[in-house]
Design a protein around this motif. Structure first.
Motif, PDB file in Angstrom:
ATOM      1  N   UNK A  69       0.803  -1.219   0.000  1.00  0.00           N
ATOM      2  CA  UNK A  69       0.000   0.000   0.000  1.00  0.00           C
ATOM      3  C   UNK A  69       0.835   1.268   0.000  1.00  0.00           C
ATOM      4  N   UNK A  70       2.163   1.107   0.015  1.00  0.00           N
ATOM      5  CA  UNK A  70       3.091   2.233   0.019  1.00  0.00           C
ATOM      6  C   UNK A  70       2.666   3.241   1.086  1.00  0.00           C
ATOM      7  N   UNK A  71       2.549   2.729   2.299  1.00  0.00           N
ATOM      8  CA  UNK A  71       2.075   3.509   3.435  1.00  0.00           C
ATOM      9  C   UNK A  71       2.902   3.172   4.672  1.00  0.00           C
ATOM     10  N   UNK A  80       5.326   4.134  -8.871  1.00  0.00           N
ATOM     11  CA  UNK A  80       3.866   4.274  -8.899  1.00  0.00           C
ATOM     12  C   UNK A  80       3.104   2.970  -9.139  1.00  0.00           C
ATOM     13  N   UNK A  81       3.367   1.975  -8.317  1.00  0.00           N
ATOM     14  CA  UNK A  81       2.727   0.676  -8.499  1.00  0.00           C
ATOM     15  C   UNK A  81       1.210   0.737  -8.319  1.00  0.00           C
ATOM     16  N   UNK A  82       0.737   1.602  -7.434  1.00  0.00           N
ATOM     17  CA  UNK A  82      -0.709   1.666  -7.189  1.00  0.00           C
ATOM     18  C   UNK A  82      -1.462   2.114  -8.436  1.00  0.00           C
ATOM     19  N   UNK A  83      -0.809   2.840  -9.322  1.00  0.00           N
ATOM     20  CA  UNK A  83      -1.459   3.284 -10.544  1.00  0.00           C
ATOM     21  C   UNK A  83      -1.698   2.152 -11.525  1.00  0.00           C
ATOM     22  N   UNK A  84      -0.995   1.041 -11.333  1.00  0.00           N
ATOM     23  CA  UNK A  84      -1.116  -0.104 -12.244  1.00  0.00           C
ATOM     24  C   UNK A  84      -2.148  -1.125 -11.769  1.00  0.00           C
ATOM     25  N   UNK A  85      -2.882  -0.810 -10.707  1.00  0.00           N
ATOM     26  CA  UNK A  85      -3.922  -1.737 -10.238  1.00  0.00           C
ATOM     27  C   UNK A  85      -4.978  -1.951 -11.317  1.00  0.00           C
ATOM     28  N   UNK A  86      -5.359  -3.193 -11.467  1.00  0.00           N
ATOM     29  CA  UNK A  86      -6.421  -3.547 -12.412  1.00  0.00           C
ATOM     30  C   UNK A  86      -7.717  -3.835 -11.654  1.00  0.00           C
TER      31      UNK A  86
END
Length: 257
Positions: free
Chosen positions: A191-193, A250-256
Motif C-alpha cells: 500500500x506504500x504507506x 507508482x505501483x498503485x497506478x497499475x492496479x487492475x
C-alpha cells in the motif's frame, strides 16, 4: 511526526480500573508526541473472552472518559486502542476510539474481521461494516484492528479512502509473532504507506502475547520495533515519504482490480 506506541502489559493480576488509570498516566507522559497508540482490548485482554460481557461498556463509558481527558492533558492525537463496546440496541463490538488533542472523540471503528473460527470473539461480538479514516495534520490515518491485518482488501479500501498511515492495535499471540512482523511489512509495501502496529505484552487468559510493536515505512523498512515486555516505542517519521514513494514507484497506478 512523532508517534508513541504504548505496548502495555495486560495480566490478570491487575484490575481493569487500575490498568485504565495506568494507561491514562502513560498517555499523559507522551506530551510532545503527535500521535499516541494503545493496543487492542487492553482493558480486558484480547483472549479473555469471559471478561468481554462483564467488562463491556458503552461507547462513552469509563474508558472513553479516561482517554479523552488523557488526550487533552497531553495535547496529542490518541488512538486509544479498542474496548468491548456494549451497544444498547445490538451485540457487543470490538471498538477502537480515536481522540483529538482537545479530547474530542473524532472516530470510532468497529472491528470488521473477528478472530476465533466460530468461537471466542467470532461469536461473542458483532462485525463492524464501515472503513474508518481520520485526517491528522500531515497525514490521513487508516484504522484497522489485529486480525484485520490478514485481509489485504480492507487496506486497499483504506488507501482508496486516502489513508497514508495505517494504525493497527492488536492483541497478537506470541506463537504467531512471525506472521505479525511479516504482515505488517507486507501491508506497508503493497500500500506504500506507513504501518504503526501496536501490540500488548503479558498474558491474556493463558495466551502469551507477542509484543514486538512495530513501525514500518512505505518501502517495508522497519523503523523501530519493541521487545516482548511492556515498552513505549517512540519513532519520528516523515509522512511526506508516502507521496514521494508513490511518485517514485507508482505501483498503485497499475492496479487492475
Amino acid at each position: 511526526m512523532r508517534a508513541s506506541l504504548i505496548q502495555i502489559t495486560v495480566d490478570e493480576g491487575e484490575s481493569v480500573e487500575s490498568r485504565r488509570v495506568r494507561a491514562a498516566s502513560l498517555v499523559r507522559q507522551q506530551a510532545g508526541a503527535d500521535l499516541v497508540v494503545l493496543p487492542e482490548l487492553w482493558t480486558t485482554g484480547a483472549f479473555a473472552y469471559e471478561e468481554f460481557g462483564t467488562e463491556a461498556e458503552p461507547l462513552e463509558g469509563p474508558t472513553y472518559e479516561a482517554m479523552a481527558k488523557a488526550a487533552s492533558d497531553a495535547g496529542v492525537w490518541l488512538h486509544a486502542g479498542s474496548i468491548p463496546e456494549r451497544d444498547p440496541d445490538g451485540p457487543l463490538y470490538n471498538t477502537s476510539l480515536i481522540f483529538s488533542p482537545s479530547g474530542e472523540l473524532v472516530a470510532a471503528y468497529r472491528k470488521i474481521h473477528r478472530f476465533g473460527f466460530d468461537k471466542g470473539e467470532a461469536v461473542l461480538m458483532g462485525a463492524g461494516r464501515d472503513l474508518v479514516t481520520v485526517r491528522l495534520p500531515g497525514t490521513t490515518l487508516g484504522v484497522a484492528t489485529c486480525y484485520d491485518l490478514r485481509f489485504p482488501e480492507l487496506f486497499r479500501g483504506l488507501v482508496d479512502a486516502g489513508a497514508e498511515t495505517l494504525v493497527i492495535p492488536a492483541g497478537w499471540p506470541e506463537r504467531r509473532r512471525a506472521h505479525w512482523t511479516l504482515l505488517a511489512q507486507a501491508r506497508a509495501v503493497e500500500n506504500q504507506a506507513f504501518v504503526l502496529a501496536c501490540g500488548t505484552a503479558g498474558t491474556h487468559a493463558g495466551v502469551p502475547q507477542a509484543g514486538h510493536s512495530i513501525v514500518v515505512d512505505p518501502w517495508g523498512e522497519v523503523l523501530a520495533e519493541a521487545g516482548a515486555d511492556e515498552e513505549i516505542l517512540t519513532v519520528e517519521f516523515d509522512p511526506g515519504k508516502v507521496a514521494t514513494t508513490r511518485e517514485q514507484f507508482p505501483a498503485l497506478k497499475d492496479r487492475v482490480l
